[in-house]
Design a protein around this motif. Structure first.
Motif, PDB file in Angstrom:
ATOM      1  N   ASN A 120      -2.359 -10.978  50.411  1.00 37.58           N
ATOM      2  CA  ASN A 120      -2.479  -9.943  49.391  1.00 37.58           C
ATOM      3  C   ASN A 120      -2.273 -10.577  48.033  1.00 37.58           C
ATOM      4  OD1 ASN A 120      -2.836  -7.756  51.192  1.00 37.58           O
ATOM      5  ND2 ASN A 120      -0.646  -7.753  51.598  1.00 37.58           N
ATOM      6  N   MET A 121      -3.091 -10.171  47.077  1.00 46.03           N
ATOM      7  CA  MET A 121      -2.972 -10.688  45.721  1.00 46.03           C
ATOM      8  C   MET A 121      -3.152  -9.545  44.738  1.00 46.03           C
ATOM      9  SD  MET A 121      -6.361 -10.355  44.723  1.00 46.03           S
ATOM     10  CE  MET A 121      -6.422 -11.239  43.208  1.00 46.03           C
ATOM     11  N   ALA A 122      -2.671  -9.790  43.544  1.00 47.49           N
ATOM     12  CA  ALA A 122      -2.886  -8.863  42.438  1.00 47.49           C
ATOM     13  C   ALA A 122      -3.093  -9.704  41.187  1.00 47.49           C
ATOM     14  CB  ALA A 122      -1.685  -7.930  42.250  1.00 47.49           C
ATOM     15  N   THR A 123      -3.914  -9.223  40.304  1.00 47.95           N
ATOM     16  CA  THR A 123      -4.127  -9.927  39.045  1.00 47.95           C
ATOM     17  C   THR A 123      -4.083  -8.919  37.903  1.00 47.95           C
ATOM     18  OG1 THR A 123      -5.542 -11.545  40.140  1.00 47.95           O
ATOM     19  CG2 THR A 123      -5.644 -11.470  37.755  1.00 47.95           C
ATOM     20  N   VAL A 124      -3.253  -9.232  36.914  1.00 51.74           N
ATOM     21  CA  VAL A 124      -3.168  -8.455  35.685  1.00 51.74           C
ATOM     22  C   VAL A 124      -3.909  -9.233  34.608  1.00 51.74           C
ATOM     23  CG1 VAL A 124      -1.609  -7.544  33.913  1.00 51.74           C
ATOM     24  CG2 VAL A 124      -0.944  -7.456  36.340  1.00 51.74           C
ATOM     25  N   GLY A 125      -4.743  -8.541  33.856  1.00 52.00           N
ATOM     26  CA  GLY A 125      -5.470  -9.174  32.765  1.00 52.00           C
ATOM     27  C   GLY A 125      -5.207  -8.470  31.454  1.00 52.00           C
ATOM     28  N   ILE A 126      -5.132  -9.254  30.382  1.00 54.67           N
ATOM     29  CA  ILE A 126      -5.050  -8.724  29.021  1.00 54.67           C
ATOM     30  C   ILE A 126      -6.360  -9.096  28.336  1.00 54.67           C
ATOM     31  CG2 ILE A 126      -3.829  -8.749  26.820  1.00 54.67           C
ATOM     32  CD1 ILE A 126      -1.305  -9.597  28.359  1.00 54.67           C
ATOM     33  N   TRP A 127      -7.102  -8.078  27.910  1.00 56.80           N
ATOM     34  CA  TRP A 127      -8.454  -8.245  27.391  1.00 56.80           C
ATOM     35  C   TRP A 127      -8.480  -8.144  25.871  1.00 56.80           C
ATOM     36  CZ3 TRP A 127     -12.553  -8.854  30.918  1.00 56.80           C
ATOM     37  CH2 TRP A 127     -12.174  -8.748  32.251  1.00 56.80           C
ATOM     38  N   ASN A 128      -9.506  -8.716  25.283  1.00 58.08           N
ATOM     39  CA  ASN A 128      -9.692  -8.607  23.829  1.00 58.08           C
ATOM     40  C   ASN A 128     -10.902  -7.727  23.539  1.00 58.08           C
ATOM     41  OD1 ASN A 128     -12.102 -10.229  23.965  1.00 58.08           O
ATOM     42  ND2 ASN A 128     -10.803 -12.042  24.044  1.00 58.08           N
ATOM     43  N   ARG A 129     -11.193  -7.528  22.270  1.00 59.76           N
ATOM     44  CA  ARG A 129     -12.297  -6.642  21.880  1.00 59.76           C
ATOM     45  C   ARG A 129     -13.672  -7.215  22.201  1.00 59.76           C
ATOM     46  NH1 ARG A 129      -9.239  -5.173  16.523  1.00 59.76           N
ATOM     47  NH2 ARG A 129      -8.080  -3.374  17.274  1.00 59.76           N
ATOM     48  N   ARG A 130     -13.735  -8.515  22.490  1.00 66.36           N
ATOM     49  CA  ARG A 130     -15.010  -9.142  22.859  1.00 66.36           C
ATOM     50  C   ARG A 130     -15.310  -8.972  24.347  1.00 66.36           C
ATOM     51  NH1 ARG A 130     -12.084 -12.203  19.841  1.00 66.36           N
ATOM     52  NH2 ARG A 130     -11.543 -13.695  21.463  1.00 66.36           N
ATOM     53  N   GLY A 131     -14.364  -8.362  25.093  1.00 69.82           N
ATOM     54  CA  GLY A 131     -14.593  -8.100  26.507  1.00 69.82           C
ATOM     55  C   GLY A 131     -14.251  -9.249  27.432  1.00 69.82           C
ATOM     56  N   THR A 132     -13.400 -10.168  26.960  1.00 69.81           N
ATOM     57  CA  THR A 132     -12.945 -11.264  27.804  1.00 69.81           C
ATOM     58  C   THR A 132     -11.415 -11.276  27.824  1.00 69.81           C
ATOM     59  OG1 THR A 132     -13.113 -12.793  25.932  1.00 69.81           O
ATOM     60  CG2 THR A 132     -14.971 -12.748  27.486  1.00 69.81           C
ATOM     61  N   MET A 133     -10.866 -11.908  28.843  1.00 70.56           N
ATOM     62  CA  MET A 133      -9.409 -11.967  28.980  1.00 70.56           C
ATOM     63  C   MET A 133      -8.826 -13.070  28.118  1.00 70.56           C
ATOM     64  SD  MET A 133      -8.325 -11.352  32.930  1.00 70.56           S
ATOM     65  CE  MET A 133      -9.753 -12.147  33.668  1.00 70.56           C
ATOM     66  N   ASP A 134      -7.757 -12.728  27.411  1.00 66.11           N
ATOM     67  CA  ASP A 134      -6.966 -13.709  26.671  1.00 66.11           C
ATOM     68  C   ASP A 134      -5.834 -14.252  27.534  1.00 66.11           C
ATOM     69  OD1 ASP A 134      -8.301 -13.624  24.174  1.00 66.11           O
ATOM     70  OD2 ASP A 134      -7.193 -11.823  23.595  1.00 66.11           O
ATOM     71  N   GLU A 135      -5.398 -13.430  28.484  1.00 68.55           N
ATOM     72  CA  GLU A 135      -4.253 -13.803  29.317  1.00 68.55           C
ATOM     73  C   GLU A 135      -4.449 -13.218  30.712  1.00 68.55           C
ATOM     74  OE1 GLU A 135       0.412 -14.468  28.124  1.00 68.55           O
ATOM     75  OE2 GLU A 135      -0.853 -13.159  26.907  1.00 68.55           O
ATOM     76  N   GLU A 136      -4.031 -13.992  31.727  1.00 65.06           N
ATOM     77  CA  GLU A 136      -4.202 -13.566  33.114  1.00 65.06           C
ATOM     78  C   GLU A 136      -2.943 -13.899  33.910  1.00 65.06           C
ATOM     79  OE1 GLU A 136      -7.498 -14.011  36.661  1.00 65.06           O
ATOM     80  OE2 GLU A 136      -7.440 -15.543  35.116  1.00 65.06           O
ATOM     81  N   PHE A 137      -2.578 -12.979  34.800  1.00 62.14           N
ATOM     82  CA  PHE A 137      -1.382 -13.121  35.629  1.00 62.14           C
ATOM     83  C   PHE A 137      -1.755 -12.893  37.099  1.00 62.14           C
ATOM     84  CE2 PHE A 137      -0.178 -11.704  31.463  1.00 62.14           C
ATOM     85  CZ  PHE A 137       1.035 -12.308  31.166  1.00 62.14           C
ATOM     86  N   PRO A 138      -2.183 -13.932  37.836  1.00 59.87           N
ATOM     87  CA  PRO A 138      -2.440 -13.750  39.269  1.00 59.87           C
ATOM     88  C   PRO A 138      -1.126 -13.822  40.054  1.00 59.87           C
ATOM     89  CG  PRO A 138      -3.058 -15.971  38.603  1.00 59.87           C
ATOM     90  CD  PRO A 138      -2.580 -15.254  37.365  1.00 59.87           C
ATOM     91  N   PHE A 139      -0.990 -12.982  41.064  1.00 61.52           N
ATOM     92  CA  PHE A 139       0.227 -12.938  41.883  1.00 61.52           C
ATOM     93  C   PHE A 139      -0.134 -12.980  43.361  1.00 61.52           C
ATOM     94  CE2 PHE A 139       1.303 -10.555  38.051  1.00 61.52           C
ATOM     95  CZ  PHE A 139       2.521 -11.091  37.704  1.00 61.52           C
ATOM     96  N   TRP A 140       0.596 -13.763  44.122  1.00 62.36           N
ATOM     97  CA  TRP A 140       0.587 -13.717  45.582  1.00 62.36           C
ATOM     98  C   TRP A 140       1.867 -14.379  46.054  1.00 62.36           C
ATOM     99  CZ3 TRP A 140      -3.444 -16.561  43.194  1.00 62.36           C
ATOM    100  CH2 TRP A 140      -3.293 -17.936  43.209  1.00 62.36           C
ATOM    101  N   ASP A 141       2.195 -14.195  47.307  1.00 63.50           N
ATOM    102  CA  ASP A 141       3.430 -14.738  47.876  1.00 63.50           C
ATOM    103  C   ASP A 141       3.143 -16.125  48.443  1.00 63.50           C
ATOM    104  OD1 ASP A 141       5.630 -15.430  49.425  1.00 63.50           O
ATOM    105  OD2 ASP A 141       5.848 -13.441  50.312  1.00 63.50           O
ATOM    106  N   ASN A 142       3.593 -17.170  47.743  1.00 64.66           N
ATOM    107  CA  ASN A 142       3.339 -18.538  48.183  1.00 64.66           C
ATOM    108  C   ASN A 142       3.984 -18.857  49.528  1.00 64.66           C
ATOM    109  OD1 ASN A 142       1.552 -19.783  46.362  1.00 64.66           O
ATOM    110  ND2 ASN A 142       3.163 -19.931  44.834  1.00 64.66           N
ATOM    111  N   GLN A 143       5.149 -18.301  49.827  1.00 61.74           N
ATOM    112  CA  GLN A 143       5.794 -18.568  51.115  1.00 61.74           C
ATOM    113  C   GLN A 143       4.916 -18.052  52.258  1.00 61.74           C
ATOM    114  OE1 GLN A 143       9.809 -17.149  51.518  1.00 61.74           O
ATOM    115  NE2 GLN A 143      10.059 -18.068  53.532  1.00 61.74           N
ATOM    116  N   THR A 144       4.410 -16.844  52.118  1.00 58.92           N
ATOM    117  CA  THR A 144       3.502 -16.284  53.133  1.00 58.92           C
ATOM    118  C   THR A 144       2.238 -17.131  53.224  1.00 58.92           C
ATOM    119  OG1 THR A 144       4.338 -14.049  52.780  1.00 58.92           O
ATOM    120  CG2 THR A 144       2.139 -14.254  53.750  1.00 58.92           C
ATOM    121  N   PHE A 145       1.692 -17.506  52.080  1.00 59.66           N
ATOM    122  CA  PHE A 145       0.484 -18.304  52.038  1.00 59.66           C
ATOM    123  C   PHE A 145       0.671 -19.632  52.784  1.00 59.66           C
ATOM    124  CE2 PHE A 145      -1.786 -21.566  49.394  1.00 59.66           C
ATOM    125  CZ  PHE A 145      -3.032 -21.331  49.913  1.00 59.66           C
ATOM    126  N   TYR A 146       1.706 -20.393  52.438  1.00 56.51           N
ATOM    127  CA  TYR A 146       1.928 -21.686  53.089  1.00 56.51           C
ATOM    128  C   TYR A 146       2.234 -21.523  54.576  1.00 56.51           C
ATOM    129  CZ  TYR A 146       1.643 -24.014  48.618  1.00 56.51           C
ATOM    130  OH  TYR A 146       1.182 -24.497  47.422  1.00 56.51           O
TER     131      TYR A 146
END
Length: 154
Positions: free
Chosen positions: A122-148
């Motif tokens: 399971n993953m989630a991603t938070v994005g902060i967008w600008n007026r040009r319609g692109t992301m300035d900042e991105e926060f992807p999340f997942w559980d690395n312990q589960t992944f490994y």
């Protein structure tokens, strides 16, 4: 899980951000089409990774994403069961899947041999967008312990 309809009462910009996010994950990421990453990310994107470090710039972000496909070339995201947008913020959830079929660089000039184990995290991603319609900042999340653990390294 199929993609649900977009939330009701979105502004035009909010809907566009979510549509761009879908395209980024389902087409650009899933098919490792890194030349298209600029459609959703600014050149100076800051990405905050699940392990706590961050990177600056689309070139580094592209290299980090491409590195995931070295050892799991079938890495993919096919759905966003939850999509939320408010002004310049978006959040999507999904399941990132793949199979550890090729040697993984260990960061010390060596390699971890593939386990042939599949992963689905399971993953989630938070994005902060600008007026040009692109992301300035991105926060992807997942559980690395589960992944490994799923790929046999945990």
């Amino acid at each position: 899980m199929p993609n649900p309809p977009y939330p009701h009462n979105l502004t035009r910009a909010e809907r566009k951000h979510l549509e761009t996010f879908d395209e980024r994950d389902f087409e650009v990421f899933t098919h490792a089409d890194w030349a298209r990453l600029g459609e959703s990310h600014t050149q100076n994107i800051r990405v905050h990774w699940p392990d706590g470090h961050y990177t600056d710039g689309i070139d580094q972000h592209t290299a980090d994403l491409a590195a995931m496909f070295v050892w799991a070339p079938d890495t993919r995201i096919h759905s966003h069961p939850l999509r939320v947008a408010k002004d310049e913020l978006t959040c999507v959830t999904g399941v990132m899947q793949g199979t550890f079929t090729r040697p993984m660089p260990d960061g010390k000039s060596g390699f971890i041999q593939p386990t042939a184990k599949k992963y689905a995290i399971n993953m989630a991603t938070v994005g902060i967008w600008n007026r040009r319609g692109t992301m300035d900042e991105e926060f992807p999340f997942w559980d690395n312990q589960t992944f490994y653990g799923q790929i046999g390294l945990g």
